[in-house]
Design a protein around this motif. Structure first.
Motif, PDB file in Angstrom:
ATOM      1  N   ALA A 198       0.835  -1.210   0.000  1.00  0.00           N
ATOM      2  CA  ALA A 198       0.000   0.000   0.000  1.00  0.00           C
ATOM      3  C   ALA A 198       0.871   1.262   0.000  1.00  0.00           C
ATOM      4  N   PHE A 199       2.021   1.189   0.680  1.00  0.00           N
ATOM      5  CA  PHE A 199       2.927   2.338   0.742  1.00  0.00           C
ATOM      6  C   PHE A 199       3.473   2.696  -0.637  1.00  0.00           C
ATOM      7  N   ILE A 200       3.719   1.694  -1.484  1.00  0.00           N
ATOM      8  CA  ILE A 200       4.242   1.963  -2.822  1.00  0.00           C
ATOM      9  C   ILE A 200       3.270   2.848  -3.605  1.00  0.00           C
ATOM     10  N   SER A 201       1.986   2.502  -3.539  1.00  0.00           N
ATOM     11  CA  SER A 201       0.975   3.311  -4.230  1.00  0.00           C
ATOM     12  C   SER A 201       0.873   4.700  -3.620  1.00  0.00           C
ATOM     13  N   GLN A 202       0.933   4.770  -2.281  1.00  0.00           N
ATOM     14  CA  GLN A 202       0.823   6.058  -1.607  1.00  0.00           C
ATOM     15  C   GLN A 202       2.017   6.950  -1.923  1.00  0.00           C
ATOM     16  N   SER A 203       3.196   6.344  -2.035  1.00  0.00           N
ATOM     17  CA  SER A 203       4.397   7.111  -2.370  1.00  0.00           C
ATOM     18  C   SER A 203       4.248   7.784  -3.726  1.00  0.00           C
ATOM     19  N   ALA A 204       3.711   7.050  -4.698  1.00  0.00           N
ATOM     20  CA  ALA A 204       3.509   7.628  -6.028  1.00  0.00           C
ATOM     21  C   ALA A 204       2.515   8.780  -5.973  1.00  0.00           C
ATOM     22  N   THR A 205       1.425   8.606  -5.208  1.00  0.00           N
ATOM     23  CA  THR A 205       0.420   9.669  -5.077  1.00  0.00           C
ATOM     24  C   THR A 205       1.008  10.907  -4.419  1.00  0.00           C
ATOM     25  N   ASN A 206       1.806  10.698  -3.368  1.00  0.00           N
ATOM     26  CA  ASN A 206       2.434  11.828  -2.675  1.00  0.00           C
ATOM     27  C   ASN A 206       3.309  12.640  -3.623  1.00  0.00           C
ATOM     28  N   TYR A 207       4.051  11.947  -4.480  1.00  0.00           N
ATOM     29  CA  TYR A 207       4.951  12.649  -5.394  1.00  0.00           C
ATOM     30  C   TYR A 207       4.195  13.337  -6.530  1.00  0.00           C
ATOM     31  N   ILE A 208       3.058  12.799  -6.920  1.00  0.00           N
ATOM     32  CA  ILE A 208       2.227  13.495  -7.914  1.00  0.00           C
ATOM     33  C   ILE A 208       1.793  14.847  -7.351  1.00  0.00           C
ATOM     34  N   ASN A 209       1.342  14.847  -6.094  1.00  0.00           N
ATOM     35  CA  ASN A 209       0.895  16.084  -5.449  1.00  0.00           C
ATOM     36  C   ASN A 209       2.052  17.052  -5.226  1.00  0.00           C
ATOM     37  N   LEU A 210       3.183  16.508  -4.757  1.00  0.00           N
ATOM     38  CA  LEU A 210       4.336  17.366  -4.483  1.00  0.00           C
ATOM     39  C   LEU A 210       4.882  17.983  -5.767  1.00  0.00           C
ATOM     40  N   ALA A 211       4.836  17.228  -6.856  1.00  0.00           N
ATOM     41  CA  ALA A 211       5.314  17.749  -8.143  1.00  0.00           C
ATOM     42  C   ALA A 211       4.491  18.941  -8.597  1.00  0.00           C
ATOM     43  N   GLN A 212       3.182  18.932  -8.307  1.00  0.00           N
ATOM     44  CA  GLN A 212       2.334  20.059  -8.691  1.00  0.00           C
ATOM     45  C   GLN A 212       2.771  21.339  -7.977  1.00  0.00           C
TER      46      GLN A 212
END
Length: 272
Positions: A198-212
């Motif tokens: 679950a953390f792998i998916s959450q890590s990707a989501t966090n970086y999508i938001n941070l990139a914005q």
């Protein structure tokens, strides 16, 4: 690229060099009194002859990154500061929602001991940690490559698999789904837990938001940056007793508030 295409490319190259040529001429005219300043030639996106990067409009590529040649970057992906993606002798494909973190290197293989011509394919929602090296291999959707890891030619990291930080994965190794591999050379360590998957998916989501957030910050004009500096100074934290004596009520302007999806802990604290 045909003869005409190469001729046009060469003309374009010399036009771009004109500014530096004029600078060198001016330096010679100044004689021993000139001061030579080396101009930065860094280009975030750079073609190699007819091979040009294709970056989705919703992807973030940091200004100090280098995306070179035949490279595709998908929607919502992020290429962070100091990264090099060099698709010169083969192609690189980065899927959607994937993050390639700071100082990582992604390259390809034209030839190797096995005689294979190997591109680098990285799927959707993949996290590649800081300073990793990914060379001529395949990383499937929602896989995780730890900081400082090295993946050599022909490696396949399956979906929901993890390469531990600092690991060296030898050529043509396949890392099965749901497993963690670590060490030098990398070997099976253990199975992933449900929380880690679950953390792998959450890590990707966090970086999508941070990139914005980083994309918005890098897109600001000089005037916007100076205006926000003034706001920060005006609304800097003061002792509550000091403010009460002056009758000041300080409200943080919306320009200085990060969205909750970037700092999820902030929302939890507010609820408590």
């Amino acid at each position: 690229m045909g003869t005409l295409g190469r001729a046009i490319y060469t003309v374009g190259f010399w036009i771009r060099e004109t500014g530096q040529a004029v600078d060198r001429l001016g330096s010679r005219l100044q004689g021993s009194y000139y001061f030579k300043e080396q101009l930065s030639r860094h280009r975030t996106l750079m073609n190699v002859f007819d091979k040009a990067p294709v970056v989705d409009k919703d992807a973030f590529v940091a200004p100090s990154a280098s995306v070179i040649g035949d490279v595709q970057v998908g929607r919502g992906s992020s290429i962070w500061y100091g990264c090099v993606l060099r698709g010169d002798v083969n192609h690189i494909v980065i899927g959607a929602g994937t993050n390639i973190q700071d100082n990582s290197l992604v390259h390809v293989a034209k030839s190797n001991l096995s005689g294979k011509v190997l591109p680098t394919i990285i799927g959707d929602n993949v996290t590649v940690g800081h300073s990793a090296v990914v060379h001529g291999c395949t990383v499937e959707d929602e896989a995780f490559v730890g900081m400082g890891a090295t993946l050599l030619d022909g490696v396949v990291v399956e979906k929901h698999a993890m390469v531990a930080a600092g690991a060296l994965v030898r050529q043509n190794t396949r890392i099965p789904s749901g497993e963690v591999w670590a060490g030098n050379p990398a070997k099976f360590l253990r199975k992933l837990t449900d929380e880690e998957i679950a953390f792998i998916s959450q890590s990707a989501t966090n970086y999508i938001n941070l990139a914005q957030v980083h994309a918005a910050e890098n897109g600001k004009s000089f005037d916007e940056i100076e205006f926000e500096k003034a706001l920060r100074k005006k609304f800097a934290h003061r002792d509550e007793e000091y403010d009460s004596m002056l009758g000041v009520v300080r409200e943080i302007p919306p320009e200085l508030i990060l969205p909750d999806n970037v700092l999820p802990d902030k929302a939890l604290k507010a609820e408590k």
